[in-house]
Design a protein around this motif. Sequence first.
Motif, PDB file in Angstrom:
ATOM      1  N   VAL A 169       0.805  -1.231  -0.019  1.00  0.00           N
ATOM      2  CA  VAL A 169       0.091   0.011   0.112  1.00  0.00           C
ATOM      3  C   VAL A 169       1.003   1.239  -0.079  1.00  0.00           C
ATOM      4  CG1 VAL A 169      -1.890   1.300   1.235  1.00  0.00           C
ATOM      5  CG2 VAL A 169      -1.870  -1.191   1.281  1.00  0.00           C
ATOM      6  N   SER A 180      -2.642   5.529  -2.502  1.00  0.00           N
ATOM      7  CA  SER A 180      -3.865   4.911  -2.223  1.00  0.00           C
ATOM      8  C   SER A 180      -4.293   5.396  -0.361  1.00  0.00           C
ATOM      9  CB  SER A 180      -3.652   3.399  -2.021  1.00  0.00           C
ATOM     10  OG  SER A 180      -3.549   2.887  -3.396  1.00  0.00           O
ATOM     11  N   SER A 181      -3.269   5.818   0.367  1.00  0.00           N
ATOM     12  CA  SER A 181      -3.363   5.782   1.659  1.00  0.00           C
ATOM     13  C   SER A 181      -2.844   7.276   2.131  1.00  0.00           C
ATOM     14  CB  SER A 181      -2.741   4.910   2.418  1.00  0.00           C
ATOM     15  OG  SER A 181      -2.920   5.229   3.755  1.00  0.00           O
TER      16      SER A 181
END
Length: 175
Positions: free
Chosen positions: A26, A30-31
């Motif tokens: 990740v 995305s974060s």
Amino acid sequence: MTDGIVLPPGGGRKLVTEAQEVTFKVTGDSSRTGSLFEVLVPPGFDVGAHVHTRSEEIFYVLEGDLELFAFEPDERTPDDWQQWRGSGGLKPIQAGAGSCMFVPAGCPHAFTNLGDEPARMLFLSAPPPDHERYFEELLEILGVGAADHESVARLREKYDIHQITPLRYAARQTP
């Protein structure tokens, strides 16, 4: 609405050199809160004691054995963190599969693989994406064999990694 991420075993973007393997699970794309990596730690690799002023990290040993520490030592010596001791008898520990280490910002920490087999760990770093870029550049440096200490030091300074003891890794020679 944004979709989540589901990865199969081995999934993610891999960076592989003779010295290291990092799989991005990740990322900051995305974060907003963290980056997650799976890292293969080769025998003889010592990340060196260091401190981040902005980042928090969590390390979870999946396979193998690592020596870990995350505390302020009574005395910071510039060469061998494995001999460091902290208040209340703290000292580096041998950590096998299932071991976890949390490192708050400002806490000295390190890991090394003293064994003969690679170890695998899951590594969460917050906030993203500094560690993503750092891994990409570090693996370029380590891809040529033994660690170039000056290049590693410049790279670490660029990414808020304040080195206390040196990163050590020499590529193993094949007969």
